[in-house]
Every structure is written in structure tokens, then in C-alpha cells.
Design an enzyme around this catalytic site. Structure first.
Site, mmCIF file in Angstrom:
data_model
loop_
_atom_site.group_PDB
_atom_site.id
_atom_site.type_symbol
_atom_site.label_atom_id
_atom_site.label_comp_id
_atom_site.label_asym_id
_atom_site.label_seq_id
_atom_site.Cartn_x
_atom_site.Cartn_y
_atom_site.Cartn_z
ATOM 1 N N ASN A 847 8.512 -48.910 52.585
ATOM 2 C CA ASN A 847 7.549 -50.019 51.646
ATOM 3 C C ASN A 847 8.551 -50.759 51.240
ATOM 4 O OD1 ASN A 847 5.566 -47.292 51.676
ATOM 5 N ND2 ASN A 847 5.993 -46.689 49.713
ATOM 6 N N ASP A 977 19.778 -36.950 50.942
ATOM 7 C CA ASP A 977 19.057 -36.535 51.491
ATOM 8 C C ASP A 977 19.029 -36.215 53.033
ATOM 9 O OD1 ASP A 977 16.055 -37.111 52.204
ATOM 10 O OD2 ASP A 977 15.590 -38.946 52.376
#
EC number: 2.7.10.1
Length: 1136
Positions: A847, A977
């Protein structure tokens, strides 16, 4: 020095060194130096490539002390280990005498182990002979000599366990004897004799070696006859070769080395100036240990008595015909005589310089030479060659020289049965002589599996040639043959390194290639047959034409018409269509429009957002490949206008004038800049006329220059930053004399010249106002852009410690000014110059960020790199995380299993981070592409495999990731993550931990902000309390390991996040994949334990996976077993 613990199994002593007697491995103990600090042990290997530590050569030389039988206190200071080259290792510097007592071993190539047993010189009992080698069925006698008498009984032990007790009165001439009748190989081991209640350090230690066959026999069933080893050599019970004592060499140990030399080829020399005095030599079983040739005694420092020679002085010379005895080599014969006892006259023919071993490849027809001398001189007919089956070959040619005759034998095509002992014989009137030598027939290697395709492009194929093979090594060369499928053209061939991936270049696009591997071993005829073929197909040719945008125009509030063109090109166009990309930077959204016709040059984009700036480009695509993008254009879709004006009505004033009146729109978004009036003749076919009312405070206007007695249609709309909706349509007629003329209003001229001038002035005024409005908008955008650029050069973010931080870029430093502290903390990073970066292809984007492959120049060297950068409209939070990632990369340093920082560059206020380029992309996609049953079912069924990746490669991915995470945890960084999508596959298929944007440098991190969470990879404590620790990363690693085993499956596929929140605390865990070994799944379960402190640390995980790799077991089964199915993939679920 390695110390083996007591709980390990014992049979290693009497089995391990039987791996192969042909291994040239010697363990030396220096008995001249009684002080522990000066005593040393040396392990010497004469094997080619010994100790190099690679898969091809085996593990490095290793010296071990085994405390499982003779248990001594641990040394307070470990001894010193020194390596001299790749074939010698020495240990010295022991702390105390007790450190020396016990069993030492040297481990060499192929797992061959040589043992040495050390007795304390001050012990109560001493062995008359430490090593005893006997044959199966013999009677072994072990003799312990009394040095310090004690009035207690003597206990005998075998391998540390009680064996027998002798009464103290049973001593014979100061010796305690243990007789072992009819010994068997199971009787082998370490024996000890100890006075009752005495310290074990005062024991006499022995080593008993029992050959697996009776005397003079060898083989699995002991039916083969030993060759008759000379000079004290021992026949190996498994392969029939002679293990020669130190100082002798040859097939039958018939040749003596020069004084002070040892080894299978006499290539090694004893240290010091005193020859081999004081040294104990230990050789592979079944020989054991002895003094060097010419020495005897418990410390090997006594010279042989006259008439004796050899190791431990066991041999008698018995020289004849005037020969003299040399204690190192035996009889030295006078001129005219030879033989072990000088019993053979030189008139007797003698075989000269015959090698002890030859090696040939299967199906070859070698020439073997045999040279002999004698009186009378041997001739061709007097020499013959005998095969192991008794077949006699006669020489085909003889070369006569002054001192010898060399016969040449042409051997028929060799078969495997020709391996064994051959014999060259010479017979003359003076007598006969023979010499035996071994011929080994080797089978050229043949690949069992086809090469694997790793990656493909339009003109390239990346291939892994590493294959399993049948036949004999070593592999001398690997050839890769390839050509287009169904082609009759000659094969192209390249020689490759089997341990590295190879790239086939200059191929034809969208073409299937047959690829095969051929292996070769040393020697003539060593080329094996070609391996099985595999079909590899290149990708479509990539489109090379770069379109350019011709123009665009708005066709409605959410509609944009785009047109483009291509440069002229001869021949057909390479492409399937066009891809238009609209990037909304403010919202981080991308819109892609596929135009499936390569002939199209225009497209209508609908469903766009009014009032939005888009970045527009177009590119040609072919198959899945994208061509270069056109230069990007910045397009503004005007914002949606205000509502329609209300209550429009019209009134005729004259035969050429009509007055319009309306009310302002309700809830206009901003000040109205003007009104637009549309006029059209009712029922006419001409285009309507538009006129602007530039004074927005007025809600009426007079339309002049109309035709008399004509019906007109009117409507009005307001404009803010763009035009709004039209009002209702009203109809009105001009006054007149009854005549009605229809036609376009633009084609009718007013009768009065003044009215025409007023209309012209209105139009000119409208155009001028529009130009001024556009100019003001451009100035406003320039100011906003300048403000944005300034803001990106200095901004703040919340650091891991909770302090608000100001980031400022300068050349080579990233200054992190934490507001509670008065002093800035500059963070240095490697500087890259903007001119040294050449951008190439877009690798990926999200994004707010992009990753572009680039060629950089660093320290004068050009290298591939991945450049990470933020998009133009990234938020300050994105800049914060981006700079935080640079901070993490700087603090982490370098490690082979993480993506490492190459440098950073600041240009025009933007930060660019250069990291290592991983050519194979992320691990998740790489695993899924290997699902060959989905991509190439024919290949999968033909080879019986579900993946192009082997079990070892998959385990290597997990091991590499564990090593990288161990490094992160040791640096006290929490990844937060960890998943297959954030592990990249680099050169040599090494996996590297990547994406440190969420990493934190604390032992415990509590997330306080909102954001999308990787729920399926998160630990229980992270889901429930937003707490992250290294143990949370361990949980995620367990999920990563599951992804690797399942070839990229989606964790908890078919379950929602809400179900996970409910079931994980109830001890629910993912099931064991059917192709997963129990040991691997148990490791996953350990990572998924409820209590974080019960989960293993990454150091333990890395060690466990490393041991699995060394075991070479198929921990992940990639075979196509019955009802095989891949783990499910749910791309939508992976976003949560």
C-alpha cells in the site's frame, strides 16, 4: 578434544574401527615425555583430501577421549588442540597424570576409528602387552605384571563390567593371567585388572581384538584365503587386505620403509631427530598398537636385540648367504642375493616395481605392464598374467631394456567379476617369481533422478543438477545436456559444478527443452550413461515495447477515457494485451484494468473516485510477463459537483431574448464559482450551446441572440471545483410574428450587433476566469508538495522505548532525536551515492512501499540489490516504520541467514534502503511453485514425487530460518511477523529472515496501537494480551515449520480468526501432516506449548534441525503415496 559421556553405548570400541582397513590412519602417542603437560597425541591421515570437512571428503579428523570405562575427573584446564594442515591434528597440554589414563581414539574418513589405551606408569599392575590381536576360536591370554603388590585379590573387568576374580595367591612369577579360550568377535573390548578396593587409575588396561575369521581366512563366510601378510602384517577379516605394521608397506607388507618413516606409502616421517624412538603406533583394526619398527618395551625406547627386527622386535632375521640383520628392515643381502632371508639368488627372476593396486572402469580394455629381471634375462614368452578366476593371459608385446624386460598384457573387456587379486608370474631356467596385485573394477556413475527446475525466464532456465546416482564415485565431472524437445539438432553440453545451481542461457522463449545429466568418474571409460530426461519449458518472451500515453479526458464523474500508442516495430507484435494501472497514493489503493486485445489503443476506465489524483501508466503484457511501463502521468479526476439548482423557470422578453431564473442548490460542498447554462432548439439536431454565468451570487440571466418564434430547451448546473448535476429542463418560446425557424443556435446571427458583442465578451470572460482558476490550483499544489517534501525530511515517530523521536537524514547518518533527551543519537549507516544506483525492475509493492531490483556500486564492486522505498503519499506512520527498519538493520549487523543491509541513500528528502537481493523471492511462493502435481502432473507421476524440492532442501530451509532467528534472539530482537512470506530464498537456496519493519529491540513488547495482525501465526499470549517476546517468535516458527512441510499451505485452513481465538486456549493445535516425520511434528508441538517458558529456545531448535540434516533421513516425505493431497490454500484467510 571431545569427551564422551558415560551414558553412551559401548560397542563403538570394537566395531567402529572395522569400517575399512584400507584407510591410511595412524594415531601416535609419545611415551618419552612422562609429564602430562609435555605428553602429546597425534592423529595422521594419509588419505587424499582428509580432514577437509565437506560432504565429499567426510568429517574432519577428530581426537576423542572416552571416559565411559575409565572414569577420571574432568581436567581443570582443557588440553590444547593444534591442526597442521588438513591431515594432522595434535593434542597436548594435559593438566595432571590422571587425564592421560584411559581410552583415546582418532576418527577419520568414512568413520574409521583407531583406538589407543594409556596405562599409568605408576599403576599397581601393568600389562605385558597392551594390544592383543587373535583369531576367532583362538585362546587369548592377558598378562598383568605386578608393579606394586597389594595383599588383596585381583578383579578382571570387561568393558567396565565385572568379569572374573583371581585370588592373590594365583600370581605366577609376579603376573596375573587371564585365559580366554575359544574367543569370538563379541569377546573384543577393553579389559582391566585391578586390585580389590584399589583406585581404577592403578589398573592394567588391555585391548583385545578378535578377527571375525579363523587364522588365514577372510570374507563374510570366512572361506577366502588370506594373501600371506609379511613382516607382522595382519589380514583384514572383511576385505582380505594386509594391515601393515609401522615401517612396512606393499600388498603383502613386503617392502620396508626407510628408518623413521611410516604410513601406507612411507610418506610420513617421525618427529624429532631420534627417529621413531618412544612412539606408540596405533593402526586400524585388526592390527591395534605397537612400537615402531626397531623398538620395543613398554615405552618403546629399547632397541631390538641382535638378530631381531620389526615392530616390537617380534621378527627374527635368520639371514643366509652372508646377509646382515638391520633392526628396522630385516636382512640386508650381499650382492647376488635377495629375499626376506637372502635365500634367493639374483639368477632367480624377480618381479620389479609392481604396483600393489590398480583401478579400472567397467567395460574398459586396459593394458597392464609387468617388469622382471634375472639371469638369464626374461623374454616375452616367459611372463604371464593370471586373473582371479585362474584365466592366464599371455603378453602381446615385450620391451627389453638393459636392466629389465617389460611385458605388456592387453586385458579383455573388464567385468565386475574381474575385481580381486591378479598375479604376474615370470619363469626362466634360473627359477620363478610372482607378484600379486589388486584390481578394482569400478562402475561408472549413472544418475537415478532427473535434474530439477528451480526458476525460469523467457530465455533462461535455472536448474539444480544435484542428483542421486548408482555406481561408484568419486564424481570427476558433471555434464548437463539439453536441446529443444522433439528436435533432431545436436545436444548442447556444459560441464557444471554439482554443488551449485546452473543457469542455461540464450534459450528460445516458450520452448520445451529436454535436459539430462551425465556423470563421470576418473579414468578411461569413466563416463556413465545419461540419466533420465526431464522436460523444462521456458517462459513466454517478455514484451520489450514501451507504450506512451497519448492523452486522456474525463467522460463523467467517475469515468476516464485513456488513449496510448506503441512505437513501430517490424514483424508481429509480441503481446497479449495491455495493463493499465491507476495508483491512488492518498488512499494506498491500486486499480488495474486489463485490455485483452493487443490491437487496442484506447480504454474507458469506470468506477473511479471523483476528486482524486491518480498516477497512470500502461504496459504491454505477454503471458504472465509485463513489459516496461510507459512514463507515468498524473491525472486529476475532478471532484463531484454540487447538487442541481432548484426551481428553474424561463420567461420570454422579446423575439430574441429569454430570461432564466433559479434558486441556489442545497448543501453545495464549497463556494460556487459559476453557473453553466445549456441552450438547445427544441426538436433540433444541432449541438447545444453552453454559456457561463461568472457571477455566482446572481441566480438569473438573460439569453440573447435567439430566433424569433422558436421553442428552446434550457437547463442549468452549478460548478464548485467541477460541474455539478443539471437542473430540470424547461421549455420556452421567443416572441415573434408567427414564423418559426429551426436550426442550431450557433448558426443564427442576432440582428443587433450589440447583442453579438455581449455574447463574445461573456465567452472571453468565462475562458479568462477558467485560466485564472487553473493557475491558482497549480500554485496551491506546488505549495502543498513543497510542504510535504519538507515534512518528509524531518518527522517524528514513536520508538520502541515509547519516546517520541525526530528523524533527520544527513549524509551517512540517521539522527534519532528523542525529545526527553537533550542530545541527539546519530545512527550511522553505510552510505550509497545516488549516482551508484541503477534501478531495474519492480519486484513488489504494497500500500505504501515499493521494492525495486537495482544494480548498485559499493566499494568499487557492482552487485545486485533490492531497493526499498516509500511511495510519494506515504503517511508519517509509514515513514516511522521505514526508518525503524533501517535502525533495526543497522543494529543487527551481518548474518548469512538474515537479509542484510548493503547501504542507504537519501535523495531529495526520500530515504532509499538497499538490502541483499534474493533471486528466488519469498519462501511461501517458492514452496507453492514446487507443487509439481499441480503444475506438471505428468512429471510428478513419472518421478513419483509431489515436489521439485527434496526432503533435505525443505529441512535446510527450516534450519537456515532457525539459525537466523537464533541470531535475532541473541541480539534481543523480536520479529513479531515470522512467516514463510517474510522469509526470502537467496543464492544456493539459503533462506533468510526478512521484513524487520515490525521488529522491536526489547525482551518484552506490548502492542498499544491498532493494526492488521497475522493472527494465524501469533502465539496465545499475543492474541489475548498483545504481549510479544522471543518465545512468541518461537510459536510463529512452529507455524513456519508447518508451512514448509505442507509446501506453503494456509495454517488452520477452513477456520476463521474467531474460531482460533476460541480453540487455541482449549489446547487445539494443527494436525500432523501425513508427509511429516514424528520428530519434526514433535518439534512443532514444542513450539506451540501454552506456557512460553516451556517452549524451546532458538538455539535448541537450530541444533535439533542441524542434527536432522546430518542424519540424512527423509524427515519430510515427498513421495506420491496413496491418496496424496496438498494442504489447502486460502489467500483471503492469510490476510488476517
Amino acid at each position: 578434544m571431545v569427551w564422551l559421556e558415560p551414558p553412551l553405548l559401548l560397542p563403538i570400541f570394537f566395531l567402529a574401527s572395522h569400517v575399512g582397513a584400507a584407510v591410511d590412519l595412524t594415531l601416535l602417542a609419545d611415551l618419552r615425555l612422562t609429564e602430562p603437560q609435555r605428553f602429546f597425541l597425534t592423529c595422521v591421515s594419509g588419505e587424499a583430501g582428509a580432514g577437509r570437512g565437506s560432504d565429499a571428503w567426510g568429517p574432519p579428523l577428530l581426537l576423542e577421549k572416552d571416559d565411559r570405562i575409565v572414569r577420571t575427573p574432568r581436567p581443570w584446564q582443557p588440553p590444547h588442540i593444534a591442526r597442521n594442515g588438513s591431515s594432522r591434528v595434535t593434542v597436548r597440554g594435559f593438566s595432571q597424570p590422571s587425564d592421560l589414563v584411559g581410552v583415546f581414539s582418532c576418527v577419520g574418513g568414512g568413520g574409521t576409528r583407531v583406538l589407543y589405551v594409556h596405562n599409568s606408569p605408576g599403576a599397581h599392575l601393568l600389562p605385558d602387552k597392551v594390544t592383543h590381536t587373535v583369531n576367532k576360536g583362538d585362546t587369548a591370554v592377558l598378562s598383568a605384571r605386578v608393579r606394586k603388590e597389594k595383599q588383596t585379590d585381583v578383579i578382571w573387568k570387561s568393558n567396565g563390567s565385572y568379569f572374573y576374580t583371581l585370588d592373590r595367591h594365583e600370581a605366577q612369577d609376579g603376573q596375573f593371567l587371564l585365559q580366554l579360550p575359544n574367543v569370538q568377535p563379541s569377546s573384543s573390548g577393553i579389559y582391566s585388572a585391578t586390585y580389590l578396593e584399589a583406585s581404577p587409575l592403578g589398573s592394567a588396561f588391555f585391548r583385545l581384538i578378535v578377527r571375525g575369521c579363523e587364522a588365514g581366512r577372510w570374507g563374510q563366510d570366512c572361506t577366502k584365503e588370506c594373501p600371506g601378510c609379511l613382516h607382522g602384517g595382519v589380514c583384514h577379516d572383511q576385505d582380505g587386505e594386509c594391515v601393515c605394521p609401522p615401517g612396512f608397506t606393499g600388498t603383502r607388507c613386503e617392502q620396508a620403509c626407510r628408518e623413521g618413516r611410516f604410513g601406507q606409502s612411507c610418506q610420513e616421517q617421525c618427529p624429532g631427530t631420534s627417529g621413531c624412538r618412544g612412539l606408540t603406533f596405533c593402526l586400524p583394526d585388526p592390527y591395534g598398537c605397537s612400537c615402531g619398527s626397531g623398538w620395543r618395551g613398554s615405552q618403546c625406547q629399547e632397541a631390538c636385540a641382535p638378530g631381531r627386527f620389526g615392530a616390537d622386535c617380534h621378527l627374527q632375521c635368520q639371514c643366509q648367504n652372508g646377509g646382515t640383520c638391520d633392526r628396522f628392515s630385516g636382512c640386508v643381502c650381499p650382492s647376488g642375493w635377495h629375499g626376506m632371508h637372502c635365500e634367493k639368488s639374483d639368477r632367480i627372476p624377480q618381479i620389479l616395481d609392481m604396483v600393489s593396486e590398480l583401478e579400472f572402469n567397467l567395460d574398459t580394455m586396459p593394458r597392464i605392464n609387468c617388469a622382471a629381471a634375472g639371469n638369464p634375462f626374461p623374454v616375452r614368452g616367459s611372463m604371464e598374467l593370471r586373473k582371479p578366476d585362474g584365466t592366464v593371459l599371455l603378453s602381446t608385446k615385450a620391451i627389453v631394456e638393459p636392466d629389465r624386460t617389460t611385458a605388456e598384457f592387453e586385458v579383455p573387456r573388464l567385468a565386475l567379476g574381474d575385481s580381486g587379486l591378479w598375479e604376474c608370474r615370470v619363469s626362466t631356467s634360473g627359477g620363478q617369481d610372482s607378484r600379486r596385485f589388486r584390481i578394482n573394477v569400478k562402475v561408472p556413475p549413472v544418475p537415478l533422478t532427473a535434474p530439477r527446475l528451480l526458476a525460469k525466464q523467457s530465455r533462461q532456465l535455472v536448474v539444480s543438477p544435484l542428483v542421486s546416482f548408482s555406481g561408484d564415485g568419486p564424481i570427476a565431472s558433471v555434464r548437463l545436456h539439453y536441446r529443444p524437445q522433439d528436435s533432431t539438432m545436436a545436444w548442447s553440453t556444459i560441464v557444471v559444478d554439482p554443488s551449485e545451481n546452473v543457469t542455461l542461457m540464450n534459450l528460445r522463449p516458450k520452448t520445451g527443452y529436454s535436459v539430462r545429466v551425465q556423470l563421470s568418474r576418473p579414468g578411461e571409460g569413466g563416463e556413465g550413461a545419461w540419466g533420465p530426461p526431464t522436460l523444462m519449458t521456458t517462459d513466454c518472451p517478455e514484451p520489450l515495447l514501451k507504450p506512451w500515453l497519448e492523452g486522456w479526458h474525463v467522460e463523467g464523474p467517475d469515468r476516464l477515457r485513456v488513449s496510448w500508442s506503441l512505437p513501430p516495430v517490424p514483424g508481429p507484435l509480441v503481446g497479449d494485451g495491455f495493463l493499465l494501472r491507476l495508483w491512488d497514493g492518498a488512499r494506498g489503493q491500486e486499480r488495474r484494468e486489463n485490455v485483452s486485445s493487443p490491437q487496442a489503443r484506447t480504454a474507458l476506465l469506470t468506477g473511479l473516485t471523483p476528486g482524486t489524483y491518480y498516477q497512470l501508466d500502461v504496459r504491454l503484457y505477454h503471458c504472465t510477463l509485463l513489459g516496461p511501463a510507459s512514463p507515468a502521468a498524473r491525472v486529476l479526476l475532478p471532484p463531484s459537483g454540487p447538487p442541481a439548482p432548484r426551481h428553474l423557470h424561463a420567461q420570454a422578453l422579446s423575439d430574441s431574448e429569454i430570461q432564466l431564473m433559479w434558486q441556489r442548490p442545497e448543501a453545495a460542498a464549497g463556494p460556487i464559482s459559476k453557473y453553466i447554462v445549456e441552450v438547445q432548439v427544441a426538436g433540433g439536431s444541432g449541438d447545444p450551446l453552453w454559456m457561463d454565468v461568472d457571477r455566482p451570487e446572481e441566480t438569473s440571466t438573460i439569453v440573447r441572440g435567439l430566433n424569433a418564434s422558436t421553442r428552446y430547451l434550457f437547463r442549468v448546473r452549478a460548478s464548485v471545483q467541477g460541474p455539478g448535476d443539471w437542473s430540470n429542463v424547461v421549455e420556452q418560446s421567443t416572441l415573434g410574428n408567427g414564423l418559426q425557424i429551426e436550426g442550431p443556435v450557433q448558426e443564427i446571427h442576432a440582428a443587433e450587433e450589440g447583442l453579438d458583442q455581449q455574447l463574445v465578451l461573456a465567452v472571453v470572460g468565462s475562458v479568462s476566469a477558467t485560466c485564472l482558476t487553473i493557475l491558482a490550483a497549480l500554485l496551491t499544489l506546488a505549495c502543498i508538495r513543497k510542504s510535504c517534501l519538507h515534512r518528509r525530511r524531518t518527522f517524528t515517530y514513536q520508538s520502541g522505548s515509547g519516546e517520541e523521536t525526530i528523524l533527520q537524514f544527513s549524509s551517512g547518518t540517521l539522527t534519532l532525536t528523542r525529545r526527553p533527551k537533550p542530545q541527539p543519537e546519530p545512527l550511522n549507516y553505510p552510505v550509497l551515492e545516488w549516482e551508484d544506483i541503477t534501478f531495474e525492475d519492480l519486484i513488489g509493492e504494497g500500500n505504501f512501499g515499493q521494492v525495486i531490483r537495482a544494480m548498485i556500486k559499493k566499494d568499487g564492486l557492482k552487485m545486485n540489490a533490492a531497493i526499498k522505498m516509500l511511495k510519494e503519499y506515504a503517511s508519517e506512520n509509514d515513514h516511522r516504520d521505514f526508518a525503524g527498519e533501517l535502525e533495526v538493520l543497522c543494529k543487527l549487523g551481518h548474518h548469512p541467514n538474515i537479509i542484510n543491509l548493503l547501504g542507504a541513500c537519501e535523495n531529495r528528502g526520500y530515504l532509499y534502503i538497499a538490502i541483499e537481493y534474493a533471486p528466488y523471492g519469498n519462501l511461501l511462493d517458492f514452496l507453492r511453485k514446487s507443487r509439481v502435481l499441480e503444475t506438471d502432473p505428468a512429471f510428478a507421476r513419472e518421478h513419483g514425487t509431489a515436489s521439485t524440492l527434496s526432503s533435505r532442501q525443505l529441512l535446510r530451509f527450516a534450519s537456515d530460518a532457525a539459525n537466523g532467528m537464533q541470531y535475532l534472539s541473541e541480539k534481543q530482537f523480536i520479529h513479531r511477523d515470522l512467516a514463510a512470506r517474510n522469509v526470502l530464498v537467496g543464492e544456493n537456496l539459503a533462506s533468510k529472515i526478512a521484513d524487520f519493519g515490525l521488529s522491536r529491540g526489547e525482551e518484552v513488547y506490548v502492542k498499544k496501537t491498532m493494526g492488521r495482525l497475522p493472527v494465524r501465526w501469533m502465539a496465545i499470549e499475543s492474541l489475548n494480551y498483545s504481549v510479544y517476546t522471543t518465545k512468541s517468535d518461537v510459536w510463529s516458527f512452529g507455524v513456519l515449520l508447518w508451512e514448509i512441510v505442507s509446501l506453503g499451505g494456509t495454517p488452520y485452513c477452513g477456520m476463521t480468526c474467531a474460531e482460533l481465538y476460541e480453540k487455541l486456549p482449549q489446547a487445539y493445535r494443527m494436525e500432523q501432516p501425513r508427509n511429516c516425520d514424528d520428530e519434526v511434528y514433535e518439534l512443532m508441538r514444542q513450539c506451540w506449548r501454552d506456557r512460553p517458558y516451556e517452549r524451546p529456545p532458538f538455539a535448541q531448535i537450530a541444533l535439533q534441525l542441524g542434527r536432522m540434516l546430518e542424519a540424512r533421513k527423509a524427515y519430510v516425505n515427498m513421495s506420491l503415496f496413496e491418496n496424496f493431497t496438498y494442504a489447502g490454500i486460502d489467500a483471503t484467510a492469510e490476510e488476517a
